[in-house]
Design an enzyme around this catalytic site. Structure first.
Site, mmCIF file in Angstrom:
data_model
loop_
_atom_site.group_PDB
_atom_site.id
_atom_site.type_symbol
_atom_site.label_atom_id
_atom_site.label_comp_id
_atom_site.label_asym_id
_atom_site.label_seq_id
_atom_site.Cartn_x
_atom_site.Cartn_y
_atom_site.Cartn_z
ATOM 1 N N SER A 69 33.208 42.338 34.189
ATOM 2 C CA SER A 69 34.034 42.929 35.237
ATOM 3 C C SER A 69 33.810 44.432 35.342
ATOM 4 O O SER A 69 33.692 45.132 34.333
ATOM 5 C CB SER A 69 35.513 42.661 34.950
ATOM 6 O OG SER A 69 35.809 41.302 35.096
ATOM 7 N N HIS A 105 40.942 46.032 38.274
ATOM 8 C CA HIS A 105 41.642 45.082 37.404
ATOM 9 C C HIS A 105 41.347 45.316 35.920
ATOM 10 O O HIS A 105 42.048 44.784 35.055
ATOM 11 C CB HIS A 105 41.334 43.634 37.807
ATOM 12 C CG HIS A 105 40.016 43.116 37.337
ATOM 13 N ND1 HIS A 105 38.910 43.040 38.148
ATOM 14 C CD2 HIS A 105 39.625 42.625 36.136
ATOM 15 C CE1 HIS A 105 37.897 42.526 37.463
ATOM 16 N NE2 HIS A 105 38.308 42.261 36.243
ATOM 17 N N ASP A 110 39.592 45.811 44.767
ATOM 18 C CA ASP A 110 39.398 45.851 43.311
ATOM 19 C C ASP A 110 38.350 46.920 42.964
ATOM 20 O O ASP A 110 37.211 46.616 42.606
ATOM 21 C CB ASP A 110 38.962 44.470 42.820
ATOM 22 C CG ASP A 110 39.011 44.345 41.304
ATOM 23 O OD1 ASP A 110 38.502 43.338 40.774
ATOM 24 O OD2 ASP A 110 39.557 45.255 40.652
#
EC number: 3.4.21.34
Length: 638
Positions: free
Chosen positions: A578, A434, A483
């Site tokens: 992230s 992502h 992901d």
């Protein structure tokens, strides 16, 4: 009078080892025979370090000043080799003997910080200045490109005109030419091998360019990167020129010329086809390469003195066999039909006087490489097992604590940190898919490794560019599944104390119970916060998928996810973390268990963070990182 062989060898990076790490020092003992070199060192520990980096040294003996009346033999360091890995010990009062640390992993270091009081380390004095302390003198030595060691006369030195004098010194072999007991004098070594120099370094490699000036050594290497690493750890090499395997003069092919100059830089350079030049990395701050080279060279034979020939299955096993054998420095694995039996082929284990091949041949049916025993990891896996001990509730990390952590930054009109990632190989970073939502162009990304503070990044800070972004084929934007993404860097990275890969878990690793897990990143310290300057860390417990599913009833928590967090909240990953690592320590080894993916807010009560479970994607990672010669390019202990 003892004959000391100053500067007749240079530090080899790919040296032999004995089986097992032996750190014991033997008091009042001296190894008899086996001498390969001798020098002066201030203590047994420094003598042991020189033995560790010498191409043939397995054992050493040291004579302190108090152990012998002969002034010329005081502080004598004797480096020794043995076919069997041992030598007879004889009693000698005051002598200290021991083993090379080549086999001791994280104890391998050329850094030596000690200050020696009451001794004068002699050498070529090339710079004298007045300073206020011995620490300032050592700092000046560290920041002078030619200084190897120094002596400082204290304020109580018997001659007033010499008080507070700082003498910067060098010698042909990098060690003192003599050491004398002298009151009110303190001596020590440059801290450049500790990656503490403020000089700065040139990391560029210059194609088709030859440097001039004085040659200090000549060796054979398979490429310019091995040449540069040897230059970095040679006591007098400041820059180098490498002649490739297609250089016009056959006798000079693969020759690595180690060079120096009075000024510290080349006085001139000449355009030359099929030459490559560059600089020692010893003056780099926080980015020294490891003193080993792990690459395997297909279609190449390394010549040298034959130690042993054994049948093994695969070139990687051949490298492991060389690494474990007492004196092996490099190897060749042959695929010639006459050298193979069933699934096994001949592994030729070899050595030389200087630790480098005596001959390099191309276009063969062999693959060659070096022993890995001077790799700081101390095992067959290059991934690191060491640390010192979007983060909400986290604390500041320290240098080298999480050497696999990278910062993924985007440069459009301005540059900013966007995601974290984990170094898993020389040319591979693992992160979250992502992170690339809306930013799929590889040219806008810059990858920074080996850093702690984002504020240290300037326009001159080295960074990696992306060669390829590989997003999992089943990943969909705005969904939490699959992901995961791989980044292939345009150029491979050197491993250093501050820049090493994290070990990957075994395939399908679902039964291991991890109790010591950490999340790291520069992300927000609260939900509506800002990117942190210093890399943050937080110790965080794993949560079962069943418990996690109860907290996220509107989402599907799959077996390809792992959750972590405190029931009461307060500590978690957040925006900017992230793609970064969730790492856990088990049986002394750190493994990349998860990739920071998603969560409901940051550090909310009963809302754990959700991470991509790396073990479930090992087949995919292996498939994508597999090289053309079948050698996996990421690091796994399994």
């Amino acid at each position: 009078m003892i004959l000391f062989k100053q500067a007749t060898y240079f530090i080899s990076l790919f040296a032999t080892v004995s089986c097992g790490c032996l750190t014991q020092l033997y008091e009042n003992a001296f190894f008899r025979g086996g001498d390969v070199a001798s020098m002066y060192t201030p203590n047994a520990q420094y003598c042991q370090m020189r033995c560790t980096f010498h191409p043939r040294c397995l054992l050493f003996s040291f004579l302190p000043a108090s152990s012998i009346n002969d002034m010329e033999k005081r502080f004598g360091c004797f480096l020794k080799d043995s076919v069997t890995g041992t030598l007879p010990k004889v009693h000698r009062t005051g002598a200290v003997s021991g083993h090379s640390l080549k086999q001791c992993g994280h104890q391998i270091s050329a850094c030596h910080r000690d200050i020696y009081k009451g001794v004068d380390m002699r050498g070529v004095n090339f710079n004298v200045s007045k300073v206020s302390s011995v620490e300032e003198c050592q700092k000046r030595c560290t920041s002078n490109i030619r200084c190897q060691f120094f002596s400082y006369a204290t304020q109580t030195f018997h001659k007033a005109e010499y008080r507070n004098n700082c003498l910067l010194k060098y010698s042909p072999g990098g060690t003192p030419t003599a050491i004398k007991v002298l009151s009110n004098v303190e001596s020590g070594f440059s801290l450049k091998p500790c990656a503490l120099s403020e000089i700065g370094c040139h990391m560029n490699i210059f194609q088709h360019l030859a440097f001039s000036d004085v040659d200090v050594a000549r060796v054979l290497t398979p490429d310019a990167f091995v040449c540069r690493t040897i230059c970095t750890y040679h006591p007098n090499c400041l820059f180098f020129t490498f002649y490739t395997n297609v250089w016009k003069i056959e006798s000079q092919r693969n020759v690595c010329l180690l060079k120096t100059s009075e000024s510290g830089t080349p006085s001139s350079s000449t355009p030359q086809e099929n030459t490559i030049s560059g600089y020692s990395l010893l003056t780099c701050k926080r980015t020294l390469p490891e003193p080993c080279h792990s690459k395997i060279y297909p279609g190449v034979d390394f010549g040298g003195e034959e130690l042993n020939v054994t049948f093994v299955k695969g070139v990687n096993v051949c490298q492991e066999t060389c690494t474990k054998m007492i004196r092996c420095q490099f190897f060749t694995y042959s695929l010639l039909p006459e050298d193979c039996k069933e699934e096994k082929c001949k592994c030729f284990l070899r050595l030389s006087m200087d630790g480098s091949p005596t001959r390099i041949a191309y276009g063969t049916q062999g693959s060659s490489g070096y022993s890995l025993r001077l790799c700081n990891t101390g095992d067959n896996s290059v991934c690191t097992t060491k640390t010192s001990t979007r983060i909400v509730g986290g604390t500041n990390s320290s240098w080298g604590e999480w050497p696999w952590q990278v910062s993924l930054q985007v440069k459009l009109t301005a540059q900013r940190h966007l995601c974290g990632g984990s170094l898993i190989g020389h040319q591979w970073v693992l992160t979250a898919a992502h992170c690339f939502d809306g930013l799929p162009l590889q040219d806008v990304w810059r990858i920074y490794s080996g850093i702690l503070n984002l504020s240290d990044i300037t326009k001159d800070t080295p960074f990696s560019q992306i060669k390829e972004i590989i997003i999992h084929q089943n990943y969909k934007v705005s969904e939490g599944n699959h992901d995961i993404a791989l980044i292939k860097l345009q150029a491979p990275l050197n491993y250093t104390e501050f820049q090493k890969p994290i070990c990957l878990p075994s395939k399908g690793d679902t039964s291991t119970i991890y109790t010591n897990c950490w999340v790291t990143g520069w992300g927000f310290s609260k939900e509506k916060g800002e990117i942190q300057n210093i890399l943050q860390k937080v110790n965080i417990p794993l949560v079962t998928n069943e418990e996690c599913q109860k907290r996220y009833q509107d989402y599907k928590i799959t077996q390809r996810m792992v959750c972590a967090g405190y029931k009461e909240g307060g500590k978690d990953a957040c925006k900017g973390d992230s793609g970064g690592p969730l790492v856990c320590k088990h049986n002394g080894m750190w493994r990349l268990v998860g990739i920071t993916s998603w969560g409901e807010g940051c550090a909310r009560r009963e809302q754990p963070g959700v991470y991509t479970k790396v073990a479930e994607y090992m087949d995919w990672i292996l498939e994508k990182t597999q090289s053309s010669d079948g050698k996996a390019q990421m690091q796994s202990p399994a």
